[in-house]
Design an enzyme around this catalytic site. Sequence first.
Site: not given
Length: 305
Positions: A142, A163, A192, A235, A237, A249
Amino acid sequence: MPIKLPSDLPAFDVLRGEGVHVMGEAEAMRQDIRPLKIGLLNLMPKKIQTENQFARLIGAGPLQIDFRLIRMTEHQTRNTAPSHMEAFYRPFRDVRHEKFDGLIITGAPIEHLPFPEVTYWDELQEVFTWTQTHVHSTFGVCWGGMAMINHFHGVPKHLLPAKLFGCYRHFNLDPASPYLRGFSDDCVIPVSRWTEMRQEDIDQAPALRTLLSSDAAGPALVDDPDHRALYIFNHFEYDDDTLKQEYDRDVAAGVPIHVPGNYYPDDDPGRVPLNRWRSHAHLLYGNWINQIYQSTPYEIENIGP
């Protein structure tokens, strides 16, 4: 892939509970082999979560891995207990004399900043240069991958109007690549980020080769053989619920955010998200570890130019 971890590192019990073969120092010493020494330069705020994610991926095969945690020298994290950092992390200045078979450089939530405005940018550039003499293969993830490709090739990052957030279909552009061994023609990867790398910029560096790309999310995985590096801008992972944590969040904080695309069944955040990337995540990192094993010098001190 037995992975050697300190027995009191939180990842030790987490991974052992998942069936990953983890071992402490005493058990590792009984094996008459040279483990692959893999470092994790962890720039993420949630250090323990990130440790678990990458240890899980590189600890799933038949080779012994000696996993080392590294931090930037002067940067102090506010999201992880100082006792954890003191017990398990070493600053870069203390490991710069060592050789590593592999190094993972994580992302960081600082995409909005121009690279030179990052407080630890000068030291991170030292890390990138150091990898060329002390690391056999480096994996930038990233923002870490964006920073590396910018350092070595001048490829710019571009701010997005919103985003890019969700799970996106990516196409296998190079099935013959050893890093994509066993990959399907397409796969899903969590994304993300607020920035992007553009294929037309990557194409300006002839040595770079894009391996995975998405119509919606752009280039994702880039091979840089001249610098013995891979860059991934998304991502693999991530845990099952990492995107959910980010979404919850932002909703709780009143931050404008859209539901992550192609993540929840029927795009309904009230339902449990499905993990559709786990198998390809293990394939990619397993292939990376295998390539290191096949090509790294037997004597670790011979790693270098």
